[in-house]
Design a protein around this motif. Structure first.
Motif, short mmCIF file in Angstrom:
data_model
loop_
_atom_site.label_atom_id
_atom_site.label_comp_id
_atom_site.label_asym_id
_atom_site.label_seq_id
_atom_site.Cartn_x
_atom_site.Cartn_y
_atom_site.Cartn_z
N ALA A 1 0.83 -1.25 0.03
CA ALA A 1 0.03 -0.02 -0.06
C ALA A 1 0.89 1.19 -0.19
CB ALA A 1 -0.91 -0.10 1.16
N ALA A 2 0.51 2.03 -0.73
CA ALA A 2 1.23 3.50 -0.86
C ALA A 2 0.23 4.86 -0.84
CB ALA A 2 2.30 3.27 -1.81
N ARG A 3 0.77 5.97 -0.44
CA ARG A 3 0.12 7.24 -0.59
C ARG A 3 1.33 8.14 -0.59
NH1 ARG A 3 -0.46 10.46 4.01
NH2 ARG A 3 0.22 9.42 5.86
N GLY A 4 0.70 9.46 -1.11
CA GLY A 4 1.54 10.35 -1.18
C GLY A 4 1.22 11.43 -0.26
N GLY A 5 2.27 12.29 0.19
CA GLY A 5 2.20 13.40 1.15
C GLY A 5 0.96 14.49 0.85
N ARG A 6 1.10 14.68 -0.48
CA ARG A 6 0.14 15.71 -0.89
C ARG A 6 -0.73 15.23 -2.05
NH1 ARG A 6 5.19 17.48 -2.33
NH2 ARG A 6 5.55 17.67 -4.52
N GLY A 7 -0.16 14.21 -2.51
CA GLY A 7 -0.95 13.50 -4.03
C GLY A 7 -0.01 14.05 -4.89
N GLY A 8 0.02 13.10 -6.22
CA GLY A 8 0.52 13.89 -7.44
C GLY A 8 1.97 13.21 -7.41
N GLU A 9 2.68 12.69 -6.28
CA GLU A 9 3.92 12.33 -6.57
C GLU A 9 4.09 11.14 -7.24
OE1 GLU A 9 2.99 13.80 -2.30
OE2 GLU A 9 1.81 12.53 -3.56
N VAL A 10 5.19 11.01 -8.19
CA VAL A 10 5.50 9.95 -9.08
C VAL A 10 6.48 8.94 -8.64
CG1 VAL A 10 5.92 9.41 -11.21
CG2 VAL A 10 4.66 11.26 -11.10
N VAL A 11 6.24 7.78 -8.26
CA VAL A 11 7.33 6.88 -7.86
C VAL A 11 7.56 5.60 -8.58
CG1 VAL A 11 5.72 5.95 -5.93
CG2 VAL A 11 7.92 5.79 -5.52
N THR A 12 8.51 5.00 -8.75
CA THR A 12 8.72 3.67 -9.19
C THR A 12 8.97 2.67 -8.10
OG1 THR A 12 9.58 4.46 -11.26
CG2 THR A 12 10.08 2.33 -11.00
N PHE A 13 8.11 1.82 -8.06
CA PHE A 13 8.33 0.72 -7.04
C PHE A 13 8.80 -0.51 -7.84
CE2 PHE A 13 4.74 3.24 -5.10
CZ PHE A 13 5.37 3.57 -4.10
N GLY A 14 9.52 -1.44 -7.08
CA GLY A 14 9.85 -2.75 -7.81
C GLY A 14 10.63 -3.55 -6.66
N TYR A 15 11.28 -4.62 -7.33
CA TYR A 15 11.93 -5.43 -6.57
C TYR A 15 13.13 -6.04 -7.35
CZ TYR A 15 10.13 -9.37 -9.57
OH TYR A 15 9.86 -10.20 -10.53
N SER B 1 16.33 -16.52 -6.05
CA SER B 1 17.21 -15.62 -5.43
C SER B 1 16.96 -14.38 -5.35
CB SER B 1 18.52 -16.21 -5.99
OG SER B 1 19.88 -15.43 -5.24
N ILE B 2 16.34 -13.62 -4.26
CA ILE B 2 15.98 -12.41 -4.53
C ILE B 2 16.61 -11.74 -3.22
CG2 ILE B 2 14.09 -10.59 -4.22
CD1 ILE B 2 14.18 -12.18 -7.21
N SER B 3 17.50 -10.78 -3.27
CA SER B 3 18.22 -10.01 -2.19
C SER B 3 17.47 -8.47 -2.25
CB SER B 3 19.23 -9.65 -2.57
OG SER B 3 20.26 -11.10 -2.33
N GLY B 4 16.97 -7.99 -3.23
CA GLY B 4 16.42 -6.77 -3.37
C GLY B 4 14.85 -6.85 -2.84
N LEU B 5 14.20 -6.86 -2.04
CA LEU B 5 13.09 -7.27 -1.71
C LEU B 5 12.02 -6.22 -2.06
CD1 LEU B 5 13.28 -9.18 1.78
CD2 LEU B 5 13.30 -10.23 -0.38
N PHE B 6 12.37 -5.05 -2.00
CA PHE B 6 11.27 -4.17 -2.45
C PHE B 6 12.16 -3.00 -2.71
CE2 PHE B 6 8.37 -0.66 -1.40
CZ PHE B 6 7.32 -0.79 -2.13
N SER B 7 11.73 -1.92 -3.45
CA SER B 7 12.57 -0.72 -3.86
C SER B 7 11.44 0.32 -4.19
CB SER B 7 13.41 -0.72 -5.00
OG SER B 7 12.83 -0.99 -6.11
N LEU B 8 11.72 1.63 -3.93
CA LEU B 8 11.04 2.84 -4.50
C LEU B 8 12.20 3.77 -4.88
CD1 LEU B 8 11.45 5.56 -2.12
CD2 LEU B 8 10.09 3.78 -0.73
N ARG B 9 11.83 4.53 -5.98
CA ARG B 9 12.73 5.38 -6.69
C ARG B 9 11.91 6.70 -7.05
NH1 ARG B 9 16.87 5.06 -11.63
NH2 ARG B 9 16.65 7.18 -12.35
N LEU B 10 12.36 7.93 -6.60
CA LEU B 10 11.83 9.13 -6.97
C LEU B 10 12.79 9.89 -7.76
CD1 LEU B 10 10.92 9.53 -3.25
CD2 LEU B 10 9.12 9.73 -5.10
N ASP B 11 12.35 10.32 -8.91
CA ASP B 11 13.03 11.02 -9.79
C ASP B 11 12.81 12.77 -9.64
OD1 ASP B 11 14.30 9.34 -11.54
OD2 ASP B 11 12.67 8.41 -11.71
N GLY B 12 13.73 13.57 -9.80
CA GLY B 12 13.53 15.12 -9.74
C GLY B 12 12.72 15.49 -10.95
#
Length: 175
Positions: free
Chosen positions: A94-108, A147-158
């Motif tokens: 589950a995810a939400r933004g602080g104000r809404g409109g945030e763009v994020v890349t989630f992955g593993y 064989s998964i070491s990176g269980l979850f990721s998030l990335r934010l781009d300027g």
């Protein structure tokens, strides 16, 4: 910690204290530590339970930044490292933004390092958040999850978040 760790039918990556896996894999265009602050113990309106993770990104400090929840607490990857998540069909959170409109890349999953060593699978999805909680899922069907070491990721781009961003994540699990 070395070697492959066995996973159960449901593997909870993040939900409540005590945390099983660390939010230790800071990354970014300049290393991630100057522009991203992660608090995995935030009590600001969690999706469920008492806590959620809050990530705050300063886009003036780096072009992009992110974090991995790591099975081993470090960047090790490759055959025999991390969790065997074979049988999992979905990575949900589950995810939400602080104000809404945030763009994020989630992955593993870690992509290949400079020596070509990677997790057995990786994938991501780019979403625009609202200021309310939404549930997301990444389909894992047909993937080699041995064989998964990176269980979850998030990335934010300027470029997507020129004013920076604060996002919240909760209830991360493989099922």
């Amino acid at each position: 910690m070395t070697g492959l760790l066995a996973a159960s039918a449901e593997t909870v990556v993040y939900d409540e204290i005590p945390l099983t896996y660390p939010w230790s894999g800071l990354m970014g265009s300049d290393g991630g530590s100057d522009s991203l602050t992660v608090d995995p113990f935030s009590d600001e309106d969690p999706h469920s339970g008492d806590i959620c993770a809050r990530a705050t990104y300063d886009s003036s400090a780096e072009a992009w930044a992110g974090v991995f929840v790591q099975a081993t607490g470090d960047w090790r990857r490759g055959p025999g490292i991390g969790l065997d998540l074979t049988g999992s069909q979905t990575l949900s959170f589950a995810a939400r933004g602080g104000r809404g409109g945030e763009v994020v890349t989630f992955g593993y999953g870690y992509e290949p390092d400079r020596n070509g060593v990677a997790d057995s699978a990786s994938d991501d999805m780019k979403v625009t958040l609202t200021d309310g909680w939404r549930e997301f899922a990444i389909d894992l069907g047909g993937r080699d999850l041995s064989s998964i070491s990176g269980l979850f990721s998030l990335r934010l781009d300027g470029g997507d978040n020129p004013e920076g961003a604060t996002i919240y994540v909760d209830d991360i699990r493989y099922t």
